[in-house]
Design an enzyme around this catalytic site. Structure first.
Site, mmCIF file in Angstrom:
data_model
loop_
_atom_site.group_PDB
_atom_site.id
_atom_site.type_symbol
_atom_site.label_atom_id
_atom_site.label_comp_id
_atom_site.label_asym_id
_atom_site.label_seq_id
_atom_site.Cartn_x
_atom_site.Cartn_y
_atom_site.Cartn_z
ATOM 1 N N PHE A 123 -87.806 27.701 -45.211
ATOM 2 C CA PHE A 123 -88.101 29.093 -44.856
ATOM 3 C C PHE A 123 -89.415 29.111 -44.084
ATOM 4 O O PHE A 123 -90.466 28.808 -44.660
ATOM 5 C CB PHE A 123 -88.202 29.868 -46.174
ATOM 6 C CG PHE A 123 -88.504 31.333 -46.077
ATOM 7 C CD1 PHE A 123 -87.534 32.231 -45.673
ATOM 8 C CD2 PHE A 123 -89.751 31.822 -46.450
ATOM 9 C CE1 PHE A 123 -87.798 33.592 -45.627
ATOM 10 C CE2 PHE A 123 -90.031 33.186 -46.421
ATOM 11 C CZ PHE A 123 -89.044 34.073 -46.003
ATOM 12 N N GLY A 124 -89.359 29.416 -42.803
ATOM 13 C CA GLY A 124 -90.554 29.369 -41.965
ATOM 14 C C GLY A 124 -91.107 30.749 -41.695
ATOM 15 O O GLY A 124 -90.630 31.450 -40.797
ATOM 16 N N GLU A 127 -97.776 31.285 -40.481
ATOM 17 C CA GLU A 127 -98.260 30.719 -39.218
ATOM 18 C C GLU A 127 -99.768 30.508 -39.328
ATOM 19 O O GLU A 127 -100.421 31.108 -40.190
ATOM 20 C CB GLU A 127 -97.964 31.675 -38.059
ATOM 21 C CG GLU A 127 -96.481 31.902 -37.857
ATOM 22 C CD GLU A 127 -96.187 32.765 -36.636
ATOM 23 O OE1 GLU A 127 -97.136 33.124 -35.901
ATOM 24 O OE2 GLU A 127 -95.002 33.064 -36.426
ATOM 25 N N ALA A 130 -101.148 33.861 -39.340
ATOM 26 C CA ALA A 130 -100.415 34.866 -40.134
ATOM 27 C C ALA A 130 -100.102 34.266 -41.499
ATOM 28 O O ALA A 130 -99.036 33.700 -41.716
ATOM 29 C CB ALA A 130 -99.133 35.294 -39.414
ATOM 30 N N THR A 158 -92.488 24.280 -46.906
ATOM 31 C CA THR A 158 -91.995 23.370 -47.949
ATOM 32 C C THR A 158 -90.613 22.830 -47.589
ATOM 33 O O THR A 158 -89.744 23.585 -47.134
ATOM 34 C CB THR A 158 -91.936 24.127 -49.298
ATOM 35 O OG1 THR A 158 -93.218 24.701 -49.550
ATOM 36 C CG2 THR A 158 -91.580 23.188 -50.451
ATOM 37 N N ILE A 337 -110.188 19.263 -73.198
ATOM 38 C CA ILE A 337 -109.782 18.710 -74.496
ATOM 39 C C ILE A 337 -109.711 17.178 -74.419
ATOM 40 O O ILE A 337 -110.087 16.474 -75.357
ATOM 41 C CB ILE A 337 -108.421 19.310 -74.938
ATOM 42 C CG1 ILE A 337 -108.609 20.786 -75.295
ATOM 43 C CG2 ILE A 337 -107.822 18.525 -76.119
ATOM 44 C CD1 ILE A 337 -107.310 21.552 -75.521
ATOM 45 N N HIS A 338 -109.261 16.655 -73.277
ATOM 46 C CA HIS A 338 -109.166 15.200 -73.103
ATOM 47 C C HIS A 338 -110.530 14.557 -72.823
ATOM 48 O O HIS A 338 -110.635 13.329 -72.810
ATOM 49 C CB HIS A 338 -108.220 14.856 -71.950
ATOM 50 C CG HIS A 338 -106.761 14.974 -72.267
ATOM 51 N ND1 HIS A 338 -106.122 16.178 -72.457
ATOM 52 C CD2 HIS A 338 -105.793 14.027 -72.425
ATOM 53 C CE1 HIS A 338 -104.843 15.980 -72.712
ATOM 54 N NE2 HIS A 338 -104.617 14.679 -72.708
ATOM 55 N N GLU A 363 -96.788 31.617 -52.032
ATOM 56 C CA GLU A 363 -95.969 32.825 -52.182
ATOM 57 C C GLU A 363 -96.825 34.056 -52.451
ATOM 58 O O GLU A 363 -96.452 34.951 -53.206
ATOM 59 C CB GLU A 363 -94.906 32.658 -53.278
ATOM 60 C CG GLU A 363 -93.959 31.542 -52.936
ATOM 61 C CD GLU A 363 -92.503 31.928 -53.067
ATOM 62 O OE1 GLU A 363 -91.680 31.033 -53.007
ATOM 63 O OE2 GLU A 363 -92.190 33.122 -53.219
ATOM 64 N N SER A 366 -103.400 35.195 -55.307
ATOM 65 C CA SER A 366 -103.670 36.150 -56.400
ATOM 66 C C SER A 366 -104.169 37.477 -55.831
ATOM 67 O O SER A 366 -103.841 38.557 -56.349
ATOM 68 C CB SER A 366 -104.726 35.580 -57.361
ATOM 69 O OG SER A 366 -104.180 34.521 -58.109
#
Ligand code: CO8
Length: 379
Positions: A123-124, A127, A130, A158, A337-338, A363, A366
């Site tokens: 899906f293109g 730009e 844009a 994609t 946590i790691h 897509e 935010s």
């Protein structure tokens, strides 16, 4: 109100989870390290009916609902963010516009092989000038005799290096702004259509992303999708659906980060006990679990509304916004946590962190989701 999944939804979720555990998760580290696009996995997904999951059976799909599709995206994303993004883009952006807006002839010619997973679609829209301002499209399409002649370029697309067909948007009447944009079906072997070397990205490295160059690309008049100058509204509707899938992918990546963190916290011993016994670690895990549950519920609500044929623009944007932001936070907390190990390639959480960032951008950023929500609530 019933929050239980139906038998069919559970069956699809389990089928995709089994496939993802067996075929996708073992390749996640490899595709991230090498940037290889796992095309063969997508062909297998096609054989399983995953690429046409929410498309009706008459057009080669599985006839499942949007909640089932969201569950499938979540499971693929839990196994690997790269596969998840390419899967969500293939279905929501590569296949769905044909389903929503295609003529019967276009559906037979393109939707059926896409839904059956014989070819991938792309899906293109975006730009170089844009991005968030999608109406700023500069690519043009001019009718010459019985052919549209398309010129311009698209970026961040994609799956396009592996796609058999691509929908591109182009200006057909410059004087009308967003009401002068149309969408066209362009087979990727059309002379003048080419793609760049794939981008080298921060994360989601196994998902193919490239530019499109359109140099006097000629397609037959009948390759216009729907009505001339209706392209902007068509891709707004397409993006509404796509935002549900990016919400679901965010939930999947966050779930993977949470599961890895819970396991690590139980195993890691410091100060003579498992770090999962410390309240500061428990707080992080409790927040992760809570946010994931809420994000998943928001995604399913938007999917439910879509399946009912009811408006879901606001709920889709809210689900995408919330899920992407809690995903980023969960991946950040997973590294915390790691500790030092979380910063190393030895553990997968640094990959989740890099993959998560795109959820807040792709897509619609935010910021764009907040614009959509603000308009929907009457600001
Ligand atoms: C590694 C990289 C991988 C990336 C993978 C992800 C792939 C992608 O990211 S795809 C591209 C993402 N791009 C976007 O999401 C674009 C973001 N921008 C937008 O959504 C819009 O431009 C947005 C919301 C900012 C609004 O733009 P704006 O120019 O102000 O348009 P606006 O005035 O609201 O609407 C124009 C017309 O469209 C209509 N419209 C707007 N939204 C909708 C909708 N959801 N449904 C139907 N119609 C709509 C309006 O009603 C209006 O029509 P009318 O004048 O007749 O009332």
């Amino acid at each position: 109100m019933n929050f239980d999944l139906t038998q069919e939804q559970v069956m699809i979720k389990n089928m995709v989870r089994d496939f993802a555990d067996a075929e996708i998760a073992p390749r996640a580290e490899h595709v991230d390290r090498t940037g290889e696009f796992p095309f063969d996995t997508f062909m297998k997904m096609g054989e399983l009916g995953m690429l046409g999951l929410p498309i009706s059976e008459e057009y080669g799909g599985a006839g499942a609902d949007t909640i089932s599709y969201a569950l499938a995206v979540e499971e693929v994303g839990r196994a690997c963010g790269s596969h998840g993004l390419s899967y969500a883009a293939a279905v929501s952006l590569g296949v769905s516009p044909f389903y929503y807006f295609g003529t019967e002839e276009q559906k037979q010619k393109w939707l059926v092989p896409l839904a059956e997973g014989k070819i991938l679609g792309a899906f293109g829209l975006t730009e170089p000038n844009a991005g968030s301002d999608a109406s700023g499209t500069q690519t043009t399409a001019v009718l010459e005799g019985d052919e549209w002649v398309i010129n311009g370029s698209k970026c961040f697309i994609t799956n396009v290096s592996y796609a058999g067909v691509c929908i591109v948007t182009a200006v057909t009447d410059r004087s009308k702004g967003s009401k002068g944009i149309s969408a066209f079906i362009v087979p990727t072997d059309t002379p003048g259509f080419s793609t760049s070397t794939p981008y080298d990205k921060l994360g989601l490295k196994g998902s193919n992303t490239a530019e499109i160059i359109l140099d006097n690309v000629r397609v037959p008049r009948e390759n216009l999708i729907g009505t001339e100058n209706e392209g902007f509204k068509q891709f707004m509707v397409t993006l509404d659906g796509g935002r549900i899938s990016i919400g679901a992918l965010s939930v999947g990546i966050a779930q993977a980060a949470y599961e890895a963190s819970l396991k690590y916290a139980k195993e890691r011993v410091q100060f003579g006990q498992s770090i999962s016994k410390f309240q500061m670690i428990q707080q992080k895990l409790a927040d992760m679990a809570t946010n994931i549950e809420l994000a998943r519920t928001a995604v399913h609500k938007a999917a439910f509304l879509k399946d009912q044929g009811r408006p879901f623009t606001k709920e889709g944007a809210m689900a995408k916004l919330f899920a992407s932001e809690i995903c980023m936070r969960a991946c950040d907390q997973a590294i915390q946590i790691h500790g030092g190990y979380g910063y190393m390639k030895e553990y997968p959480v640094e990959r989740y962190f890099r993959d998560a960032k795109l959820m807040e951008i792709g897509e619609g950023t935010s910021e764009v989701q907040r614009i959509v929500i603000a308009r929907q609530i009457g600001c």
